[in-house]
Design a protein around this motif. Structure first.
Motif, PDB file in Angstrom:
ATOM      1  N   THR A  53       0.843  -1.193   0.000  1.00 26.43           N
ATOM      2  CA  THR A  53       0.000   0.000   0.000  1.00 26.43           C
ATOM      3  C   THR A  53       0.875   1.238   0.000  1.00 26.43           C
ATOM      4  N   ASP A  54       0.348   2.322  -0.535  1.00 29.15           N
ATOM      5  CA  ASP A  54       1.055   3.595  -0.562  1.00 29.15           C
ATOM      6  C   ASP A  54       0.624   4.446   0.621  1.00 29.15           C
ATOM      7  N   LEU A  55       1.584   5.093   1.244  1.00 33.28           N
ATOM      8  CA  LEU A  55       1.296   6.144   2.218  1.00 33.28           C
ATOM      9  C   LEU A  55       1.746   7.454   1.590  1.00 33.28           C
ATOM     10  N   LEU A  56       0.872   8.434   1.603  1.00 33.83           N
ATOM     11  CA  LEU A  56       1.164   9.741   1.033  1.00 33.83           C
ATOM     12  C   LEU A  56       1.171  10.773   2.147  1.00 33.83           C
ATOM     13  N   LEU A  57       2.131  11.703   2.096  1.00 33.40           N
ATOM     14  CA  LEU A  57       2.240  12.706   3.141  1.00 33.40           C
ATOM     15  C   LEU A  57       0.997  13.577   3.210  1.00 33.40           C
ATOM     16  N   PHE A  58       0.473  14.004   2.051  1.00 36.62           N
ATOM     17  CA  PHE A  58      -0.753  14.788   2.072  1.00 36.62           C
ATOM     18  C   PHE A  58      -1.893  13.842   2.391  1.00 36.62           C
ATOM     19  N   PRO A  59      -2.667  14.141   3.415  1.00 34.05           N
ATOM     20  CA  PRO A  59      -3.660  13.176   3.885  1.00 34.05           C
ATOM     21  C   PRO A  59      -4.862  13.060   2.966  1.00 34.05           C
ATOM     22  N   PRO A  60      -5.462  11.863   2.947  1.00 31.65           N
ATOM     23  CA  PRO A  60      -6.758  11.748   2.278  1.00 31.65           C
ATOM     24  C   PRO A  60      -7.789  12.478   3.145  1.00 31.65           C
ATOM     25  N   LEU A  61      -8.551  13.357   2.549  1.00 32.95           N
ATOM     26  CA  LEU A  61      -9.557  14.100   3.306  1.00 32.95           C
ATOM     27  C   LEU A  61     -10.854  13.303   3.324  1.00 32.95           C
ATOM     28  N   ARG A  62     -11.258  12.893   4.491  1.00 29.05           N
ATOM     29  CA  ARG A  62     -12.499  12.130   4.634  1.00 29.05           C
ATOM     30  C   ARG A  62     -13.575  12.952   5.321  1.00 29.05           C
ATOM     31  N   ALA A  63     -13.192  14.077   5.873  1.00 22.62           N
ATOM     32  CA  ALA A  63     -14.144  14.954   6.530  1.00 22.62           C
ATOM     33  C   ALA A  63     -13.611  16.372   6.473  1.00 22.62           C
ATOM     34  N   GLY A  64     -14.480  17.311   6.488  1.00 25.46           N
ATOM     35  CA  GLY A  64     -14.079  18.701   6.472  1.00 25.46           C
ATOM     36  C   GLY A  64     -15.303  19.574   6.675  1.00 25.46           C
ATOM     37  N   TRP A  65     -15.078  20.862   6.761  1.00 29.01           N
ATOM     38  CA  TRP A  65     -16.210  21.754   6.935  1.00 29.01           C
ATOM     39  C   TRP A  65     -15.909  23.093   6.289  1.00 29.01           C
ATOM     40  N   SER A  66     -16.959  23.805   6.014  1.00 31.09           N
ATOM     41  CA  SER A  66     -16.877  25.191   5.567  1.00 31.09           C
ATOM     42  C   SER A  66     -18.232  25.816   5.854  1.00 31.09           C
ATOM     43  N   ARG A  67     -18.272  27.123   5.809  1.00 31.43           N
ATOM     44  CA  ARG A  67     -19.556  27.795   6.014  1.00 31.43           C
ATOM     45  C   ARG A  67     -20.499  27.452   4.868  1.00 31.43           C
ATOM     46  N   ARG A  68     -21.760  27.369   5.203  1.00 34.53           N
ATOM     47  CA  ARG A  68     -22.771  27.047   4.195  1.00 34.53           C
ATOM     48  C   ARG A  68     -22.667  28.030   3.030  1.00 34.53           C
ATOM     49  N   GLY A  69     -22.651  27.474   1.830  1.00 36.18           N
ATOM     50  CA  GLY A  69     -22.572  28.293   0.637  1.00 36.18           C
ATOM     51  C   GLY A  69     -21.160  28.675   0.222  1.00 36.18           C
ATOM     52  N   GLN A  70     -20.157  28.322   1.027  1.00 37.56           N
ATOM     53  CA  GLN A  70     -18.777  28.638   0.691  1.00 37.56           C
ATOM     54  C   GLN A  70     -18.000  27.354   0.427  1.00 37.56           C
ATOM     55  N   VAL A  71     -17.073  27.446  -0.493  1.00 36.82           N
ATOM     56  CA  VAL A  71     -16.230  26.301  -0.816  1.00 36.82           C
ATOM     57  C   VAL A  71     -15.070  26.241   0.184  1.00 36.82           C
ATOM     58  N   ALA A  72     -14.813  25.064   0.725  1.00 38.66           N
ATOM     59  CA  ALA A  72     -13.687  24.894   1.652  1.00 38.66           C
ATOM     60  C   ALA A  72     -12.381  24.946   0.870  1.00 38.66           C
ATOM     61  N   ARG A  73     -11.393  25.618   1.440  1.00 36.33           N
ATOM     62  CA  ARG A  73     -10.076  25.679   0.806  1.00 36.33           C
ATOM     63  C   ARG A  73      -9.218  24.546   1.344  1.00 36.33           C
ATOM     64  N   VAL A  74      -8.504  23.922   0.444  1.00 39.85           N
ATOM     65  CA  VAL A  74      -7.550  22.880   0.820  1.00 39.85           C
ATOM     66  C   VAL A  74      -6.202  23.314   0.286  1.00 39.85           C
ATOM     67  N   TRP A  75      -5.260  23.581   1.202  1.00 35.15           N
ATOM     68  CA  TRP A  75      -3.948  24.083   0.821  1.00 35.15           C
ATOM     69  C   TRP A  75      -2.997  22.915   0.587  1.00 35.15           C
ATOM     70  N   LEU A  76      -2.348  22.942  -0.552  1.00 32.74           N
ATOM     71  CA  LEU A  76      -1.324  21.956  -0.876  1.00 32.74           C
ATOM     72  C   LEU A  76      -0.093  22.694  -1.367  1.00 32.74           C
ATOM     73  N   SER A  77       1.052  22.222  -0.941  1.00 33.94           N
ATOM     74  CA  SER A  77       2.280  22.823  -1.439  1.00 33.94           C
ATOM     75  C   SER A  77       3.375  21.764  -1.487  1.00 33.94           C
ATOM     76  N   GLY A  78       4.309  21.952  -2.397  1.00 30.13           N
ATOM     77  CA  GLY A  78       5.433  21.024  -2.475  1.00 30.13           C
ATOM     78  C   GLY A  78       5.058  19.688  -3.095  1.00 30.13           C
ATOM     79  N   ARG A  79       5.990  18.766  -3.019  1.00 24.43           N
ATOM     80  CA  ARG A  79       5.767  17.419  -3.566  1.00 24.43           C
ATOM     81  C   ARG A  79       5.141  16.539  -2.510  1.00 24.43           C
TER      82      ARG A  79
END
Length: 180
Positions: A7-33
């Motif tokens: 199996t592969d382990l990746l440093l950037f996590p798999p997102l299985r849950a999250g939140w944002s205000r109703r009507g707004q798109v949640a931001r997910v920050w990614l940087s680097g490799r």
């Protein structure tokens, strides 16, 4: 008889849950490799003992190194290994590394038949989902800690081997598959 998988382990996590205000798109920050490690594993389907080996890649050379670890751990025993047809397993050089072992090939695209898939899911659910680590090595250490922390019986139960519907149940001994 060993079930084998990786199996592969990746440093950037798999997102299985999250939140944002109703009507707004949640931001997910990614940087680097996105750092990656491959965990090769084998589980004895009779005892539940596991051999887990982290590698930087999942190529045929890495599988060959893992096969050497299996040989060392099961020296003097005939090994039957249940595995999929990943290219790292079917490469000509890999075939030489497992010479003398009985290879039992799973059908293509059938991960549910491999008991290690459930163990990988358990470890990733506890360690990887929605968690960001400072480095991949920390994540690997925690992942291996969770899987190695399971008793052999817990590993068999988590992987589904002890269930009444396990597809290889008839092929394994009655003493092994008796009531849990």
């Amino acid at each position: 008889m060993l079930a084998q998988d990786e199996t592969d382990l990746l440093l950037f996590p798999p997102l299985r849950a999250g939140w944002s205000r109703r009507g707004q798109v949640a931001r997910v920050w990614l940087s680097g490799r996105n750092a990656r490690r491959v965990i090769f594993g084998a589980m004895n389907l009779r005892t539940g003992s596991r051999l887990l080996v982290p590698r930087e890649k999942g190529r045929s050379g890495d599988f060959q190194a893992f096969a050497g670890e299996v040989r060392s751990a099961y020296r003097g025993w005939h090994v039957a290994m249940l595995l999929d047809e990943d290219s790292c397993h079917t490469a000509q050089a890999s075939r030489g590394a497992v010479e003398g072992m009985t290879l039992l090939w799973l059908p293509k695209r059938s991960p549910k038949l491999n008991p290690l898939e459930a163990l990988w899911g358990e470890g990733k659910g506890v360690i990887s989902a929605n968690k960001q680590y400072a480095g991949i090595e920390e994540q690997v250490a925690r992942f291996l800690g969770v899987l190695r922390g399971l008793s052999n019986k817990e590993a068999l139960r988590t992987s589904g081997v002890l269930s009444k519907g396990f597809w290889l149940r008839a092929a394994l001994s009655k003493a092994f598959c008796g009531s849990a």
